[in-house]
Design a protein around this motif. Structure first.
Motif, PDB file in Angstrom:
ATOM      1  N   SER A  41       0.847  -1.212   0.000  1.00  0.00           N
ATOM      2  CA  SER A  41       0.000   0.000   0.000  1.00  0.00           C
ATOM      3  C   SER A  41       0.876   1.253   0.000  1.00  0.00           C
ATOM      4  O   SER A  41       0.597   2.222  -0.714  1.00  0.00           O
ATOM      5  CB  SER A  41      -0.901   0.025   1.237  1.00  0.00           C
ATOM      6  OG  SER A  41      -1.829  -1.026   1.170  1.00  0.00           O
TER       7      SER A  41
ATOM      8  N   LYS B 208       3.809   1.561  -1.210  1.00  0.00           N
ATOM      9  CA  LYS B 208       4.417   1.697  -2.541  1.00  0.00           C
ATOM     10  C   LYS B 208       3.402   2.289  -3.534  1.00  0.00           C
ATOM     11  O   LYS B 208       3.725   3.198  -4.298  1.00  0.00           O
ATOM     12  CB  LYS B 208       4.890   0.308  -3.004  1.00  0.00           C
ATOM     13  CG  LYS B 208       5.885   0.365  -4.102  1.00  0.00           C
ATOM     14  CD  LYS B 208       6.576  -0.961  -4.330  1.00  0.00           C
ATOM     15  CE  LYS B 208       7.107  -0.973  -5.742  1.00  0.00           C
ATOM     16  NZ  LYS B 208       6.657  -2.114  -6.506  1.00  0.00           N
ATOM     17  N   TYR B 209       2.155   1.780  -3.487  1.00  0.00           N
ATOM     18  CA  TYR B 209       1.125   2.295  -4.401  1.00  0.00           C
ATOM     19  C   TYR B 209       0.897   3.778  -4.148  1.00  0.00           C
ATOM     20  O   TYR B 209       0.811   4.571  -5.077  1.00  0.00           O
ATOM     21  CB  TYR B 209      -0.212   1.560  -4.208  1.00  0.00           C
ATOM     22  CG  TYR B 209      -0.212   0.129  -4.684  1.00  0.00           C
ATOM     23  CD1 TYR B 209       0.405  -0.236  -5.876  1.00  0.00           C
ATOM     24  CD2 TYR B 209      -0.849  -0.872  -3.954  1.00  0.00           C
ATOM     25  CE1 TYR B 209       0.405  -1.553  -6.301  1.00  0.00           C
ATOM     26  CE2 TYR B 209      -0.856  -2.192  -4.378  1.00  0.00           C
ATOM     27  CZ  TYR B 209      -0.219  -2.527  -5.547  1.00  0.00           C
ATOM     28  OH  TYR B 209      -0.218  -3.827  -5.970  1.00  0.00           O
TER      29      TYR B 209
ATOM     30  N   SER C  58       3.652   5.916  -5.544  1.00  0.00           N
ATOM     31  CA  SER C  58       3.563   6.044  -7.021  1.00  0.00           C
ATOM     32  C   SER C  58       2.475   7.041  -7.392  1.00  0.00           C
ATOM     33  O   SER C  58       2.626   7.824  -8.338  1.00  0.00           O
ATOM     34  CB  SER C  58       3.188   4.733  -7.711  1.00  0.00           C
ATOM     35  OG  SER C  58       3.850   3.670  -7.194  1.00  0.00           O
ATOM     36  N   LYS C  59       1.367   6.998  -6.664  1.00  0.00           N
ATOM     37  CA  LYS C  59       0.257   7.904  -6.977  1.00  0.00           C
ATOM     38  C   LYS C  59       0.650   9.356  -6.675  1.00  0.00           C
ATOM     39  O   LYS C  59       0.364  10.260  -7.462  1.00  0.00           O
ATOM     40  CB  LYS C  59      -0.999   7.507  -6.172  1.00  0.00           C
ATOM     41  CG  LYS C  59      -1.662   6.256  -6.723  1.00  0.00           C
ATOM     42  CD  LYS C  59      -2.676   5.662  -5.767  1.00  0.00           C
ATOM     43  CE  LYS C  59      -3.134   4.295  -6.268  1.00  0.00           C
ATOM     44  NZ  LYS C  59      -3.931   3.548  -5.281  1.00  0.00           N
TER      45      LYS C  59
ATOM     46  N   GLN D 134      -6.676   4.054   0.490  1.00  0.00           N
ATOM     47  CA  GLN D 134      -5.891   2.914  -0.001  1.00  0.00           C
ATOM     48  C   GLN D 134      -6.349   1.627   0.706  1.00  0.00           C
ATOM     49  O   GLN D 134      -6.327   1.538   1.924  1.00  0.00           O
ATOM     50  CB  GLN D 134      -4.396   3.168   0.236  1.00  0.00           C
ATOM     51  CG  GLN D 134      -3.487   2.092  -0.332  1.00  0.00           C
ATOM     52  CD  GLN D 134      -3.583   1.966  -1.855  1.00  0.00           C
ATOM     53  OE1 GLN D 134      -3.505   2.939  -2.588  1.00  0.00           O
ATOM     54  NE2 GLN D 134      -3.772   0.736  -2.343  1.00  0.00           N
TER      55      GLN D 134
ATOM     56  N   GLY E 142      -1.125  -1.762 -14.749  1.00  0.00           N
ATOM     57  CA  GLY E 142      -0.695  -0.974 -13.579  1.00  0.00           C
ATOM     58  C   GLY E 142      -0.593   0.517 -13.859  1.00  0.00           C
ATOM     59  O   GLY E 142      -1.294   1.321 -13.220  1.00  0.00           O
TER      60      GLY E 142
ATOM     61  N   ILE F 297      -3.204   4.082 -12.630  1.00  0.00           N
ATOM     62  CA  ILE F 297      -2.817   5.376 -12.037  1.00  0.00           C
ATOM     63  C   ILE F 297      -3.230   6.532 -12.962  1.00  0.00           C
ATOM     64  O   ILE F 297      -3.750   7.546 -12.502  1.00  0.00           O
ATOM     65  CB  ILE F 297      -1.309   5.398 -11.711  1.00  0.00           C
ATOM     66  CG1 ILE F 297      -1.009   4.303 -10.669  1.00  0.00           C
ATOM     67  CG2 ILE F 297      -0.874   6.774 -11.191  1.00  0.00           C
ATOM     68  CD1 ILE F 297       0.397   4.269 -10.137  1.00  0.00           C
TER      69      ILE F 297
END
Ligand code: NDP
Length: 288
Positions: free
Chosen positions: A46, A48-49, A52-53, A97, A263, A267
């Motif tokens: 989570s 990491k996501y 990135s966002k 998230q 992926g 985003i």
């Protein structure tokens, strides 16, 4: 013959570029799109996501406000935060998230997000609108899958689309989107007998299961477009999808890689929905 690669990274970059221009225009009118991201606990995936966002937001000019809360956060505290974000006019989109720590009621939290800020498209309002073919936020991963098909000129009209996986965040909304584009749609799941037979009928095969090699090469119809949404980590630490890529690419007409397919598109579509939310909040006419 080896399949043509559907380059999700490139399609996503093109979408982000278009959004960047749109955001600059919005800013010149005093509209600053803002996304609030709520992250609870220390789940490494989570985190990491979310980073990135944040990075993607920054790059195209969306103001990203991340609320990092400890694992011990109570339901009441989280609901209070959502209420505050719902009434904050600088926040156009709210993303919580998932998964949330076990002691929190995920459904109540997701349903609390204002429909006007539900940029993930997971709430009942967004999903209801999708069923009713009314304009609304479309869940990012299925929307991204549709945009990849569009970018490669793959028209679902009259085609047989098979979706493996029936989750509310991927399989079900994707089925509705493909139906909207006039595909004949089959949805498969863990109780589907003869999965191979079903898959072999697919001109468009979309897979969102969460298990590597669920789809082997012999389950792919010659020339099919294969959209692999799964994300799995092998014992060697490699990220792979749900489709046996090397075998499937020998039969498919088109195929998405993992990573580099669904992926980055997910985003990009989150950014798209945030810009849409900002425009709607400003009373601008939007086309969805
Ligand atoms: P869920 O666990 O919610 O759903 C998985 C689905 O797969 C279920 O419908 C399940 O069936 C079905 N399934 C499980 N085993 C089989 C089987 N052997 N044969 C056929 N169907 C099966 O997962 P999600 O939809 O949330 O995610 C799926 C995958 O997509 C995961 O790997 C996830 O990480 C990835 N994902 C990727 C995203 C991206 O940005 N690229 C975004 C979201 C998800 P049943 O309903 O009967 O249990």
């Amino acid at each position: 013959m080896a399949a043509q690669l559907i380059d999700g990274k490139k399609v996503a970059a093109d979408i982000r570029e278009g959004l960047k221009k749109e955001i600059n225009e919005l800013k010149s009118k005093g509209i600053n799109p803002g996304l609030a991201v709520v992250l609870i606990g220390e789940n490494p995936a989570s985190k990491k996501y979310v980073s990135s966002k944040e990075k993607a937001c920054e790059e195209i000019g969306i103001k990203s406000l991340t609320h990092k809360l400890p694992e011990s956060t109570t339901q009441a505290e989280l609901i209070k935060l959502i209420d505050n974000l719902n009434s904050d006019s600088n926040v156009h989109g709210i993303l919580v998230q998932l998964p949330l720590p076990k002691h929190l009621n995920e459904k109540e939290v997701m349903n609390r997000i204002s429909p006007a800020k539900d940029v993930d498209g997971f709430g009942p309002d967004a999903l209801g609108k999708l069923v009713l073919d009314e304009p609304g936020f479309v869940a990012c991963t299925p929307h991204g899958a549709m945009k990849m098909l569009e970018a490669y000129g793959i028209d679902p009209k009259g085609k047989h689309a098979v979706i493996v996986g029936r989750s509310v965040i991927v399989g079900k909304p994707l089925a509705l989107l493909l139906l909207r584009k006039h595909a004949t749609v089959t949805i498969c799941h863990s109780r589907t007998p003869n999965l191979k037979e079903e898959c072999l009928r697919a001109n468009i095969l979309c897979v969102a299961v969460g298990r590597a090699k669920t789809i082997t090469g012999d389950m792919v119809k010659e020339g099919a477009a294969v959209i692999d949404i799964g994300i799995n980590v092998t014992p060697e630490g490699k990220i792979v999808g749900d489709v046996d890529f090397d075998a499937a690419k020998e039969r498919a007409g088109y195929i998405t890689p993992v990573p580099g397919g669904a992926g980055p598109m997910t985003i990009a579509m989150l950014m798209y929905n945030t810009v849409l939310a900002a425009k709607m909040a400003a009373g601008m006419k939007v086309e969805i």
